[in-house]
Design a protein around this motif. Structure first.
Motif, PDB file in Angstrom:
ATOM      1  N   UNK A 229       8.385   6.099   1.808  1.00  0.00           N
ATOM      2  CA  UNK A 229       7.968   4.890   2.511  1.00  0.00           C
ATOM      3  C   UNK A 229       6.500   4.585   2.281  1.00  0.00           C
ATOM      4  N   UNK A 230       5.702   5.632   2.245  1.00  0.00           N
ATOM      5  CA  UNK A 230       4.258   5.501   2.006  1.00  0.00           C
ATOM      6  C   UNK A 230       3.990   4.943   0.601  1.00  0.00           C
ATOM      7  N   UNK A 231       4.597   5.544  -0.417  1.00  0.00           N
ATOM      8  CA  UNK A 231       4.356   5.128  -1.804  1.00  0.00           C
ATOM      9  C   UNK A 231       4.853   3.706  -2.065  1.00  0.00           C
ATOM     10  N   UNK A 232       6.021   3.376  -1.531  1.00  0.00           N
ATOM     11  CA  UNK A 232       6.562   2.041  -1.754  1.00  0.00           C
ATOM     12  C   UNK A 232       5.701   0.985  -1.067  1.00  0.00           C
ATOM     13  N   UNK A 233       5.227   1.282   0.129  1.00  0.00           N
ATOM     14  CA  UNK A 233       4.373   0.322   0.844  1.00  0.00           C
ATOM     15  C   UNK A 233       3.068   0.094   0.085  1.00  0.00           C
ATOM     16  N   UNK A 234       2.500   1.153  -0.477  1.00  0.00           N
ATOM     17  CA  UNK A 234       1.303   1.008  -1.310  1.00  0.00           C
ATOM     18  C   UNK A 234       1.589   0.043  -2.467  1.00  0.00           C
ATOM     19  N   UNK A 235       2.770   0.191  -3.055  1.00  0.00           N
ATOM     20  CA  UNK A 235       3.157  -0.671  -4.173  1.00  0.00           C
ATOM     21  C   UNK A 235       3.311  -2.118  -3.705  1.00  0.00           C
ATOM     22  N   UNK A 236       3.950  -2.307  -2.552  1.00  0.00           N
ATOM     23  CA  UNK A 236       4.139  -3.651  -1.996  1.00  0.00           C
ATOM     24  C   UNK A 236       2.790  -4.337  -1.765  1.00  0.00           C
ATOM     25  N   UNK A 237       1.851  -3.591  -1.188  1.00  0.00           N
ATOM     26  CA  UNK A 237       0.539  -4.161  -0.863  1.00  0.00           C
ATOM     27  C   UNK A 237      -0.267  -4.522  -2.104  1.00  0.00           C
ATOM     28  N   UNK A 238       0.074  -3.908  -3.234  1.00  0.00           N
ATOM     29  CA  UNK A 238      -0.667  -4.178  -4.471  1.00  0.00           C
ATOM     30  C   UNK A 238      -0.025  -5.281  -5.311  1.00  0.00           C
ATOM     31  N   UNK A 239       1.136  -5.781  -4.899  1.00  0.00           N
ATOM     32  CA  UNK A 239       1.831  -6.809  -5.668  1.00  0.00           C
ATOM     33  C   UNK A 239       1.045  -8.125  -5.647  1.00  0.00           C
TER      34      UNK A 239
ATOM     35  N   UNK B 148      11.567   7.632   9.359  1.00  0.00           N
ATOM     36  CA  UNK B 148      10.559   8.390   8.619  1.00  0.00           C
ATOM     37  C   UNK B 148       9.895   7.541   7.549  1.00  0.00           C
ATOM     38  N   UNK B 149      10.673   6.689   6.873  1.00  0.00           N
ATOM     39  CA  UNK B 149      10.068   5.791   5.888  1.00  0.00           C
ATOM     40  C   UNK B 149       9.161   4.770   6.586  1.00  0.00           C
ATOM     41  N   UNK B 150       9.537   4.366   7.806  1.00  0.00           N
ATOM     42  CA  UNK B 150       8.685   3.462   8.579  1.00  0.00           C
ATOM     43  C   UNK B 150       7.346   4.127   8.884  1.00  0.00           C
ATOM     44  N   UNK B 151       7.391   5.421   9.213  1.00  0.00           N
ATOM     45  CA  UNK B 151       6.152   6.161   9.479  1.00  0.00           C
ATOM     46  C   UNK B 151       5.272   6.186   8.225  1.00  0.00           C
ATOM     47  N   UNK B 152       5.891   6.379   7.066  1.00  0.00           N
ATOM     48  CA  UNK B 152       5.149   6.344   5.812  1.00  0.00           C
ATOM     49  C   UNK B 152       4.566   4.973   5.534  1.00  0.00           C
ATOM     50  N   UNK B 153       5.318   3.932   5.881  1.00  0.00           N
ATOM     51  CA  UNK B 153       4.868   2.556   5.725  1.00  0.00           C
ATOM     52  C   UNK B 153       3.620   2.303   6.568  1.00  0.00           C
TER      53      UNK B 153
END
Length: 339
Positions: free
Chosen positions: A229-239, A252-257
């Protein structure tokens, strides 16, 4: 390592069969010999295995519970619901954690079979389109009552308690659309599981019914883990052409987000609106209030254990029972659109 029956027999100078008769209170044993054995048990601080005792009487009072991630509070609540009902019924629980790995789940099923437990409640890993003959053969060879909880196995008709995950994915996405979002991403669970497939179906259904084009670049394949969730959110924010909202299909993915958002000094929902799945009490404690899809895991656990106990006790043993619980959305404001 504790003392064994062999140690007791050796210390008391008797046969294993004589020790067994004393331990199980079955058959005649001279009082003098019984006293020797009891003294040996006391001296060796021997504690008999409940499973071993049960096997000798063919009445093990223990069930197996298999979950994919024991560190996830969602499964902790399912286990809590199971244990509450199990305790009322005088049943013990042996817990297996699979770490979302199919080989560990197969190993757990084989252990349960070897120990001849009364039944099993499991949240399965496998549920996708690929037919795995070893997996199905292992489950079907258990010869005991099986109840699935929170996740189904495709092509199977096992008893189970499930969530209407198509509705969950639909309602989460539709809520964001009602708020004015059109660019909505989703971080799915493992697409080898029917749960994740259904959540994605619900997401796409909401977009289609609202005449919003499904964009493949907004569909991110996750695995229920915080780091993903953390890595994907980083990717989303960089789009460059980034979504304004995201549906995150596990707590848990929400926590990573949220972790990624904080690191990037981004605000929820101003910079990215979020609808998660299942409550995270930790976020409430630190003042981060997220909107989420709630499917009552404690109640899932209670219903699964009640269903298993019906099978163990011989009630409706030939009737396939599959309950599907409808999720609800808990609104906390993180779904709002940037004004």
């Amino acid at each position: 390592m504790g003392a064994t029956i062999n140690d007791i027999a050796k210390k008391a100078g008797v046969s294993l069969a004589t020790v067994s008769r004393v331990l199980n209170n079955s058959g005649y044993v001279k009082e003098e010999t019984r006293t020797k054995i009891l003294d040996a048990i006391k001296d060796l601080d021997y504690t008999p295995s409940a499973i071993a005792r049960g096997l000798s009487k063919n009445e093990v009072n223990t069930i197996g519970v298999i979950v994919p991630d024991i560190t996830n509070s969602y499964f902790g609540e399912i286990i809590k619901g199971i244990s509450e009902v199990a305790e009322e019924q005088g049943l013990n629980i042996v817990l297996f954690n699979t770490d979302d790995k199919l080989e560990k789940e197969l190993r757990a099923l084989n252990v349960i079979k070897e120990q001849r437990l009364r039944g099993v409640i499991m949240t399965p890993i496998f549920g996708g389109d690929d037919f795995n003959s070893q997996y199905f053969n292992t489950i079907e060879s258990l010869s005991m009552p099986i109840v699935l909880v929170a996740a189904d196995i495709k092509y199977s008709t096992f008893n189970g308690v499930f969530v209407d995950n198509i509705k969950g994915g639909f309602e989460a996405t539709n809520l964001l659309i009602k708020e004015g979002h059109e660019k909505i991403a989703i971080i799915t669970g493992l697409l080898s599981s029917e749960r994740a497939i259904h959540e994605l179906i619900g997401y796409k259904k909401a977009l289609t019914l609202n005449n919003i084009r499904t964009r493949d670049e907004f569909i991110f394949k996750g695995d229920y883990k915080l780091d993903t969730g953390y890595k994907i959110t980083k990717k989303i924010l960089s789009m460059e052409d980034k979504p304004t909202a995201v549906v995150v299909c596990s707590n848990m993915m929400t926590l990573g987000c949220v972790k990624a958002m904080l690191e990037e000094h981004k605000k929820i929902p101003e910079d990215l609106s979020i609808v998660g799945f299942n409550k995270l009490e930790f976020l409430d404690m630190v003042g981060i209030n997220l909107t989420y899809v709630e499917d009552s895991p404690i109640e899932l656990g209670k219903a699964a254990m009640t269903m298993l106990n019906e099978r163990i006790s011989g009630k409706a043993i030939n009737e396939v029972k599959r309950i599907r619980i409808s999720p609800t959305i808990i609104l906390n404001g993180s779904e709002k659109i940037k004004k």
